[in-house]
Each structure stands twice: as C-alpha cells, then as structure tokens.
Design a protein around this motif. Sequence first.
Motif, PDB file in Angstrom:
ATOM      1  N   SER A  16       0.903  -1.177  -0.035  1.00  0.00           N
ATOM      2  CA  SER A  16      -0.028   0.070   0.006  1.00  0.00           C
ATOM      3  C   SER A  16       0.722   1.385   0.161  1.00  0.00           C
ATOM      4  O   SER A  16       2.041   1.198   0.241  1.00  0.00           O
ATOM      5  CB  SER A  16      -0.848  -0.011   1.153  1.00  0.00           C
ATOM      6  OG  SER A  16      -0.221   0.240   2.339  1.00  0.00           O
ATOM      7  N   GLU A  17       0.275   2.377  -0.118  1.00  0.00           N
ATOM      8  CA  GLU A  17       1.041   3.617  -0.094  1.00  0.00           C
ATOM      9  C   GLU A  17      -0.024   4.696   0.646  1.00  0.00           C
ATOM     10  O   GLU A  17      -0.950   4.666   0.478  1.00  0.00           O
ATOM     11  CB  GLU A  17       1.156   4.231  -1.550  1.00  0.00           C
ATOM     12  CG  GLU A  17       1.959   5.528  -1.656  1.00  0.00           C
ATOM     13  CD  GLU A  17       2.371   5.929  -2.869  1.00  0.00           C
ATOM     14  OE1 GLU A  17       2.776   7.244  -3.113  1.00  0.00           O
ATOM     15  OE2 GLU A  17       2.166   5.283  -3.910  1.00  0.00           O
ATOM     16  N   TRP A  22       4.653   7.337   1.814  1.00  0.00           N
ATOM     17  CA  TRP A  22       5.396   6.190   2.143  1.00  0.00           C
ATOM     18  C   TRP A  22       4.728   5.000   1.823  1.00  0.00           C
ATOM     19  O   TRP A  22       3.554   4.886   1.598  1.00  0.00           O
ATOM     20  CB  TRP A  22       5.422   6.425   3.886  1.00  0.00           C
ATOM     21  CG  TRP A  22       6.262   7.255   4.323  1.00  0.00           C
ATOM     22  CD1 TRP A  22       6.521   8.633   4.035  1.00  0.00           C
ATOM     23  CD2 TRP A  22       7.382   7.065   5.355  1.00  0.00           C
ATOM     24  NE1 TRP A  22       7.676   9.218   4.740  1.00  0.00           N
ATOM     25  CE2 TRP A  22       8.048   8.173   5.490  1.00  0.00           C
ATOM     26  CE3 TRP A  22       7.550   5.896   6.448  1.00  0.00           C
ATOM     27  CZ2 TRP A  22       9.006   8.102   6.578  1.00  0.00           C
ATOM     28  CZ3 TRP A  22       8.676   5.995   7.117  1.00  0.00           C
ATOM     29  CH2 TRP A  22       9.310   7.136   7.452  1.00  0.00           C
ATOM     30  N   LYS A  23       5.543   3.868   1.587  1.00  0.00           N
ATOM     31  CA  LYS A  23       5.065   2.664   1.029  1.00  0.00           C
ATOM     32  C   LYS A  23       5.189   1.526   1.861  1.00  0.00           C
ATOM     33  O   LYS A  23       6.396   1.445   2.577  1.00  0.00           O
ATOM     34  CB  LYS A  23       5.842   2.203  -0.509  1.00  0.00           C
ATOM     35  CG  LYS A  23       5.249   3.544  -1.504  1.00  0.00           C
ATOM     36  CD  LYS A  23       6.004   3.171  -2.708  1.00  0.00           C
ATOM     37  CE  LYS A  23       5.496   4.268  -3.635  1.00  0.00           C
ATOM     38  NZ  LYS A  23       6.552   4.627  -4.675  1.00  0.00           N
ATOM     39  N   LYS A  24       4.190   0.654   1.949  1.00  0.00           N
ATOM     40  CA  LYS A  24       4.343  -0.519   2.938  1.00  0.00           C
ATOM     41  C   LYS A  24       4.920  -1.654   1.955  1.00  0.00           C
ATOM     42  O   LYS A  24       4.320  -2.003   1.071  1.00  0.00           O
ATOM     43  CB  LYS A  24       3.105  -1.015   3.535  1.00  0.00           C
ATOM     44  CG  LYS A  24       3.352  -2.179   4.504  1.00  0.00           C
ATOM     45  CD  LYS A  24       1.947  -2.304   5.070  1.00  0.00           C
ATOM     46  CE  LYS A  24       1.202  -1.311   5.758  1.00  0.00           C
ATOM     47  NZ  LYS A  24       1.495  -0.958   7.212  1.00  0.00           N
ATOM     48  N   GLU A  25       6.092  -1.764   2.067  1.00  0.00           N
ATOM     49  CA  GLU A  25       6.993  -2.798   1.235  1.00  0.00           C
ATOM     50  C   GLU A  25       7.107  -4.248   2.001  1.00  0.00           C
ATOM     51  O   GLU A  25       7.354  -4.403   3.119  1.00  0.00           O
ATOM     52  CB  GLU A  25       7.993  -2.225   0.633  1.00  0.00           C
ATOM     53  CG  GLU A  25       7.947  -0.976   0.154  1.00  0.00           C
ATOM     54  CD  GLU A  25       9.234  -0.300  -0.305  1.00  0.00           C
ATOM     55  OE1 GLU A  25      10.251  -0.976  -0.584  1.00  0.00           O
ATOM     56  OE2 GLU A  25       9.427   0.790  -0.897  1.00  0.00           O
ATOM     57  N   VAL A  26       7.273  -5.341   1.140  1.00  0.00           N
ATOM     58  CA  VAL A  26       7.878  -6.554   1.425  1.00  0.00           C
ATOM     59  C   VAL A  26       8.871  -6.704   0.503  1.00  0.00           C
ATOM     60  O   VAL A  26       9.250  -6.650  -0.535  1.00  0.00           O
ATOM     61  CB  VAL A  26       6.681  -7.728   0.914  1.00  0.00           C
ATOM     62  CG1 VAL A  26       7.212  -9.186   1.370  1.00  0.00           C
ATOM     63  CG2 VAL A  26       5.392  -7.391   1.401  1.00  0.00           C
ATOM     64  N   ASN A  27       9.976  -6.976   1.451  1.00  0.00           N
ATOM     65  CA  ASN A  27      11.418  -7.169   1.028  1.00  0.00           C
ATOM     66  C   ASN A  27      12.181  -8.088   1.638  1.00  0.00           C
ATOM     67  O   ASN A  27      11.957  -8.714   2.662  1.00  0.00           O
ATOM     68  CB  ASN A  27      12.566  -5.589   1.142  1.00  0.00           C
ATOM     69  CG  ASN A  27      11.651  -4.600   0.532  1.00  0.00           C
ATOM     70  OD1 ASN A  27      11.628  -4.621  -0.631  1.00  0.00           O
ATOM     71  ND2 ASN A  27      11.245  -3.596   1.187  1.00  0.00           N
ATOM     72  N   VAL A  28      13.137  -8.788   1.020  1.00  0.00           N
ATOM     73  CA  VAL A  28      14.282  -9.506   1.656  1.00  0.00           C
ATOM     74  C   VAL A  28      15.325  -8.799   2.029  1.00  0.00           C
ATOM     75  O   VAL A  28      15.787  -8.145   1.131  1.00  0.00           O
ATOM     76  CB  VAL A  28      14.731 -10.720   0.540  1.00  0.00           C
ATOM     77  CG1 VAL A  28      15.728 -11.592   1.233  1.00  0.00           C
ATOM     78  CG2 VAL A  28      13.194 -11.514   0.275  1.00  0.00           C
ATOM     79  N   MET A  29      15.719  -8.567   3.434  1.00  0.00           N
ATOM     80  CA  MET A  29      16.640  -7.780   3.627  1.00  0.00           C
ATOM     81  C   MET A  29      17.715  -8.386   4.473  1.00  0.00           C
ATOM     82  O   MET A  29      17.393  -9.383   5.449  1.00  0.00           O
ATOM     83  CB  MET A  29      16.032  -6.599   4.469  1.00  0.00           C
ATOM     84  CG  MET A  29      14.840  -5.727   3.697  1.00  0.00           C
ATOM     85  SD  MET A  29      14.196  -4.562   4.576  1.00  0.00           S
ATOM     86  CE  MET A  29      15.866  -3.125   4.861  1.00  0.00           C
ATOM     87  N   SER A  30      18.822  -7.923   4.671  1.00  0.00           N
ATOM     88  CA  SER A  30      20.014  -8.125   5.487  1.00  0.00           C
ATOM     89  C   SER A  30      20.116  -6.877   6.276  1.00  0.00           C
ATOM     90  O   SER A  30      20.194  -5.920   6.098  1.00  0.00           O
ATOM     91  CB  SER A  30      21.112  -8.547   4.699  1.00  0.00           C
ATOM     92  OG  SER A  30      22.100  -8.739   5.843  1.00  0.00           O
ATOM     93  N   TRP A  31      19.869  -7.300   7.740  1.00  0.00           N
ATOM     94  CA  TRP A  31      20.246  -6.214   8.976  1.00  0.00           C
ATOM     95  C   TRP A  31      21.482  -6.444   9.479  1.00  0.00           C
ATOM     96  O   TRP A  31      21.974  -7.708   9.878  1.00  0.00           O
ATOM     97  CB  TRP A  31      19.080  -6.221   9.910  1.00  0.00           C
ATOM     98  CG  TRP A  31      17.714  -6.049   9.325  1.00  0.00           C
ATOM     99  CD1 TRP A  31      16.686  -6.793   8.747  1.00  0.00           C
ATOM    100  CD2 TRP A  31      17.040  -4.524   9.046  1.00  0.00           C
ATOM    101  NE1 TRP A  31      15.869  -6.061   8.487  1.00  0.00           N
ATOM    102  CE2 TRP A  31      16.099  -4.726   8.541  1.00  0.00           C
ATOM    103  CE3 TRP A  31      17.880  -3.232   9.410  1.00  0.00           C
ATOM    104  CZ2 TRP A  31      15.221  -3.809   8.118  1.00  0.00           C
ATOM    105  CZ3 TRP A  31      16.967  -2.332   9.155  1.00  0.00           C
ATOM    106  CH2 TRP A  31      15.427  -2.421   8.590  1.00  0.00           C
ATOM    107  N   ASN A  32      22.616  -5.327   9.361  1.00  0.00           N
ATOM    108  CA  ASN A  32      23.811  -5.310   9.947  1.00  0.00           C
ATOM    109  C   ASN A  32      24.522  -6.595   9.616  1.00  0.00           C
ATOM    110  O   ASN A  32      25.295  -7.163  10.297  1.00  0.00           O
ATOM    111  CB  ASN A  32      23.700  -5.301  11.742  1.00  0.00           C
ATOM    112  CG  ASN A  32      23.028  -4.061  12.100  1.00  0.00           C
ATOM    113  OD1 ASN A  32      23.126  -2.941  11.597  1.00  0.00           O
ATOM    114  ND2 ASN A  32      22.213  -4.197  13.007  1.00  0.00           N
ATOM    115  N   GLY A  33      24.601  -7.067   8.311  1.00  0.00           N
ATOM    116  CA  GLY A  33      25.276  -7.894   7.776  1.00  0.00           C
ATOM    117  C   GLY A  33      24.781  -9.417   8.202  1.00  0.00           C
ATOM    118  O   GLY A  33      25.547 -10.729   7.754  1.00  0.00           O
ATOM    119  N   ARG A  34      23.833  -9.665   8.869  1.00  0.00           N
ATOM    120  CA  ARG A  34      23.210 -11.075   8.993  1.00  0.00           C
ATOM    121  C   ARG A  34      22.478 -11.658   8.004  1.00  0.00           C
ATOM    122  O   ARG A  34      22.210 -11.014   7.005  1.00  0.00           O
ATOM    123  CB  ARG A  34      22.232 -10.853  10.159  1.00  0.00           C
ATOM    124  CG  ARG A  34      23.056 -10.375  11.525  1.00  0.00           C
ATOM    125  CD  ARG A  34      21.909 -10.405  12.588  1.00  0.00           C
ATOM    126  NE  ARG A  34      22.662 -10.018  13.986  1.00  0.00           N
ATOM    127  CZ  ARG A  34      22.071  -8.921  14.558  1.00  0.00           C
ATOM    128  NH1 ARG A  34      21.171  -8.322  14.101  1.00  0.00           N
ATOM    129  NH2 ARG A  34      22.881  -8.716  15.575  1.00  0.00           N
TER     130      ARG A  34
END
Length: 79
Positions: A16-17, A22-34
């Motif tokens: 949604s927007e 701002w957009k509510k997104e679904v992402n594959v993410m790496s946090w702090n190199g994890r």
Amino acid sequence: MADIKFDIVKSLGILSEGSRGWKKEVNVMSWNGRKAKMDIRDWDENHQKMGKGITLNKEEILKLKDLLNEIDFDELDME
C-alpha cells in the motif's frame, strides 16, 4: 543509538501507499550484515527513513502462508 545497516537484497512488492507517499513494502533484507530475512515495513520514497515493521525468517513465513491459506476472509469483520 547505534547505526543500523541494512541491505535490501530483493524487493518483492508494495502492499500500500500512505498519504505522505510512504509505501508499505515486502522485501528480503539483511540487517547489520546478518542472513537475509523477509521484512514488511513502511519506507519513504528514497529508502532513507523507515517505520516500524516485522521481520520473519523462512520458517515463520511458511507458517504465516499456511495460516493465511486457512482463513475464510469473508467471515472476518475487517476492511
């Protein structure tokens, strides 16, 4: 507050927007190199600012998928 590092490994889609853009997104993410996880949260247009969100590992995503497939959304009183 410690500096949080993130990398959007793959963008999966926009849910949604909001009125502020701002957009509510679904992402594959790496946090702090994890190791990467699936992430759902609001982002500004430049991915500089983010809202609170939820991060799920593969096992949790598969369980959520099963739960959502079992729901009869016509029976729920929601928007």
